[in-house]
Structures are given as C-alpha cells and as structure tokens.
Design a protein around this motif. Structure first.
Motif, short mmCIF file in Angstrom:
data_model
loop_
_atom_site.label_atom_id
_atom_site.label_comp_id
_atom_site.label_asym_id
_atom_site.label_seq_id
_atom_site.Cartn_x
_atom_site.Cartn_y
_atom_site.Cartn_z
N THR A 14 52.88 40.80 68.47
CA THR A 14 53.82 40.95 68.15
C THR A 14 54.75 40.86 66.27
N ASP A 15 55.70 41.14 65.86
CA ASP A 15 55.95 40.57 64.51
C ASP A 15 56.56 40.10 64.07
N PHE A 16 56.20 38.84 64.85
CA PHE A 16 57.19 37.59 64.60
C PHE A 16 56.75 36.34 64.34
N GLY A 17 55.48 36.52 63.29
CA GLY A 17 55.07 36.03 62.37
C GLY A 17 54.76 34.43 63.22
N ASP A 18 54.11 33.32 61.74
CA ASP A 18 53.91 32.42 62.27
C ASP A 18 54.74 31.29 62.25
N ILE A 19 55.83 31.64 61.45
CA ILE A 19 56.69 30.23 60.61
C ILE A 19 57.51 30.26 62.13
N ASP A 20 58.52 30.58 62.89
CA ASP A 20 59.11 30.68 63.45
C ASP A 20 58.58 30.55 65.20
N ASN A 21 59.46 30.22 66.44
CA ASN A 21 59.12 29.41 67.72
C ASN A 21 58.76 30.45 68.37
N TYR A 22 59.22 31.71 68.12
CA TYR A 22 58.88 33.01 69.27
C TYR A 22 58.21 33.36 69.69
N VAL A 23 56.53 32.84 69.29
CA VAL A 23 55.36 32.92 70.04
C VAL A 23 55.31 32.24 70.96
N LEU A 40 45.42 35.46 74.58
CA LEU A 40 45.68 35.53 72.79
C LEU A 40 45.70 36.31 72.75
N ASP A 41 45.78 36.19 71.35
CA ASP A 41 46.51 36.94 70.38
C ASP A 41 46.20 36.86 69.67
N ILE A 42 46.51 38.60 69.83
CA ILE A 42 46.10 39.94 68.89
C ILE A 42 46.11 39.90 67.71
N SER A 43 47.24 39.55 67.28
CA SER A 43 48.13 39.22 65.83
C SER A 43 49.49 39.22 66.13
N ASN A 44 50.78 38.46 65.74
CA ASN A 44 51.90 37.78 65.58
C ASN A 44 52.46 38.10 63.84
N ASN A 45 51.41 39.02 63.24
CA ASN A 45 52.07 39.32 61.77
C ASN A 45 51.77 40.63 61.35
N VAL A 46 52.48 41.67 62.50
CA VAL A 46 52.79 42.58 61.78
C VAL A 46 53.49 43.66 61.12
N LEU A 47 53.55 43.93 60.61
CA LEU A 47 54.47 44.03 59.63
C LEU A 47 56.12 44.34 60.44
N PRO A 48 56.91 43.65 59.66
CA PRO A 48 58.09 43.68 60.29
C PRO A 48 58.97 44.84 61.29
N PHE A 49 59.61 45.29 61.99
CA PHE A 49 59.70 46.71 62.28
C PHE A 49 58.59 47.60 62.64
N SER A 50 57.18 47.68 62.30
CA SER A 50 56.77 48.77 62.22
C SER A 50 55.74 49.23 63.45
N ILE A 51 56.66 50.19 63.88
CA ILE A 51 55.80 50.42 65.21
C ILE A 51 54.93 50.84 65.33
N PHE A 71 48.37 43.48 78.20
CA PHE A 71 49.34 43.71 76.67
C PHE A 71 50.31 43.68 76.64
N LEU A 72 51.45 42.09 76.00
CA LEU A 72 52.36 42.10 75.60
C LEU A 72 52.39 42.31 74.49
N ALA A 73 53.42 43.67 73.77
CA ALA A 73 53.51 44.48 72.95
C ALA A 73 54.85 44.02 72.68
N VAL A 74 55.62 43.25 71.89
CA VAL A 74 56.84 42.68 71.59
C VAL A 74 57.52 43.47 69.79
N ILE A 75 56.49 44.35 68.85
CA ILE A 75 57.36 45.21 67.99
C ILE A 75 58.40 45.50 67.93
N ASP A 76 59.99 45.34 68.36
CA ASP A 76 61.24 45.94 69.58
C ASP A 76 62.08 45.58 68.25
#
Length: 270
Positions: A14-23, A40-51, A71-76
């Motif tokens: 995801t691009d949700f980051g580690d600060i908020d509760n989304y993940v 298992l997290d691949i990454s939650n720090n994808v550059l925001p909105f960068s598909i 695979f659950l991929a949410v850059i949306d």
C-alpha cells in the motif's frame, strides 16, 4: 477448495504509510474473516498515489512468494470512481486490488495462465462500503476469503484480460543520439530505477552520459556492477538485483540531491 493453514498467506502492498491506522484496520478485517491466515507486508511506503512504483515493487516481489499467495495491493487514487475492483489469478498467485494497471506487468508475464474477475458486491455480500476506503471494505475481506477458498469465481464475474487497465514498466524511446527512459521507482537510499532492463548496459561504455530532460542537465555515470568499485558520492549506473536499470550516488541520495521525480524522462548516451 479449502486451503491448508500453511497456504493461507496474504502479502500487502500500500501507499498508506506507517503513521495512520489504515493498514492495521485492513489486517483486523482480514483476521475477522480468516483467523488462520498469515499476513506479510511487502511495503506500506509506496510513494503516495504512484501506481507505477507500486507495480514495480509488486512485479519484482511476487515470484519469491509461495504458490497460492494472495497479494493485496492498494495504491488507489481512483477510489470511489467507476474503476473496477479486481481479482486476478496469474500463474500460481492471486492478486486483489483496483483496476488501474498495477497488475498488468504480472498479467502480461503470465498471460496464457491469467484470469481476471470483477468483484461483485452482491455475490460477495459486501456491506457498508466507504467511498474512500475500499482497502478495508472491499479488498481486505475478499483477500481473506480468497486465501481460504481459492476460487475467484465465488466472488466475482470473469473479465476479458484486454479490457483491463494497462501499464508498462518497460518504456524506451530514441531521441537523436540518446535512448530515453522514465523513472519508475526510487528506493529508500534514493536510488533511481528506470524503465528498462539492465542488459542494455552491455552496449554502453565505461562512462555513460545521462541527460536529465526536465532541466537539460548532463552528468557522467560510471557503468559498474557494484558499489564497491566507486568512491563516495560517485555516480553509478548498473543493473539492479531485480534486473532493472538503476542510477545511484554512492553513499548519497541521488533522487533528492539531483531533484529527480517519478515519471521524469532520463536519457542515456554511450
């Protein structure tokens, strides 16, 4: 078909980051649906909105996971629009997320063994769906159920693969004496991944002129296989560990120091 405990794995991008509760909320939804599944997290720090950056990370990761992984991929950035919600089966793996091109490079690579389904809200009995958080209300519960069931047809309707949104990680264009590419990803070190496989370096010399198209500045990068051959802050061009063409500043941050941006054109001259 019911899966065994060991086969229940969901990999999250995801691009949700580690600060908020989304993940955490998505994982809570997954656990309510399927207590035995592992995440298992691949990454939650994808550059925001960068598909395209998310697609690169997914494409370079999926083959390392066991067969049956979901695979659950949410850059949306298109959440709430009329874009489709997808389940994709490609080879031995499943993918759940928006139809915005993020899965296309994997579909292309497994085209003869790929299937796609549009998630049906009615068939899946999904309720109370937010218009801004489909990761929680659509994709997470479907991923959890798919990890148990393994049959996308239970949750969606078949789609023609050619109807899906497309995205390419390989882009190349001739421009006079230059070969031009796009920046598709930057890693935590500030290294810059280009839209090419690294094999192209075989036709380049030891020193490669790199033109940054946004400001027409030119730099010389050393064509080397590894960082140990460089002095500190020297510029390098090389094939990265996933086979893509990459630029770096040794022990520095090329992306920040030189003002690169995702999607920017970068051109190479022998």
């Amino acid at each position: 078909m019911e899966r065994s405990y060991e086969e229940g794995l969901i990999a999250i991008l995801t691009d949700f980051g580690d600060i908020d509760n989304y993940v955490a909320v998505m994982k809570a939804v997954i656990m309510k649906e399927n207590r035995r599944v592992k995440t298992l997290d691949i990454s939650n720090n994808v550059l925001p909105f960068s598909i395209i950056s998310g697609s690169y990370l997914l494409y370079t990761s999926y083959k390392y996971f066991p067969s049956g992984t979901v695979f659950l991929a949410v850059i949306d950035p298109g959440v709430g629009s009329d874009r489709k919600a997808l389940i994709v089966k490609a080879g031995d793996w499943f993918f759940v997320g928006p139809d915005n091109g993020i899965f296309w490079p994997i579909i292309e690579e497994n085209f003869s063994q790929a299937e796609a389904y549009s998630i049906s809200i009615e068939k899946s009995d999904l309720r109370n769906i937010s218009s801004t958080f489909h990761g929680r209300d659509v994709f997470a519960p479907i991923a959890a159920r798919l990890a148990k069931n393994g049959d996308p047809g239970f949750f969606g309707d078949p789609l023609n693969l050619e109807s899906l949104s497309k995205l390419s990680l390989i882009k190349m264009q001739k421009d006079g004496a230059y070969i031009c590419f796009e920046i598709i990803h930057k890693d935590v070190f500030g290294n810059v991944v280009l839209s090419s496989k690294g094999k192209i370096l075989s036709i380049m010399g030891k020193d490669v002129e790199v033109l940054k198209k946004s400001d027409n500045k030119k730099y010389i990068f050393k064509n080397v296989p590894t960082f140990s051959l460089l002095e500190e802050n020297e510029l390098a061009i090389y094939e990265n560990s996933f086979g893509f063409l990459e630029l770096a500043k040794n022990k520095g941050n090329l992306f920040a120091d030189y003002g690169f941006k995702i999607g920017e054109k970068v051109c190479l001259k022998k």
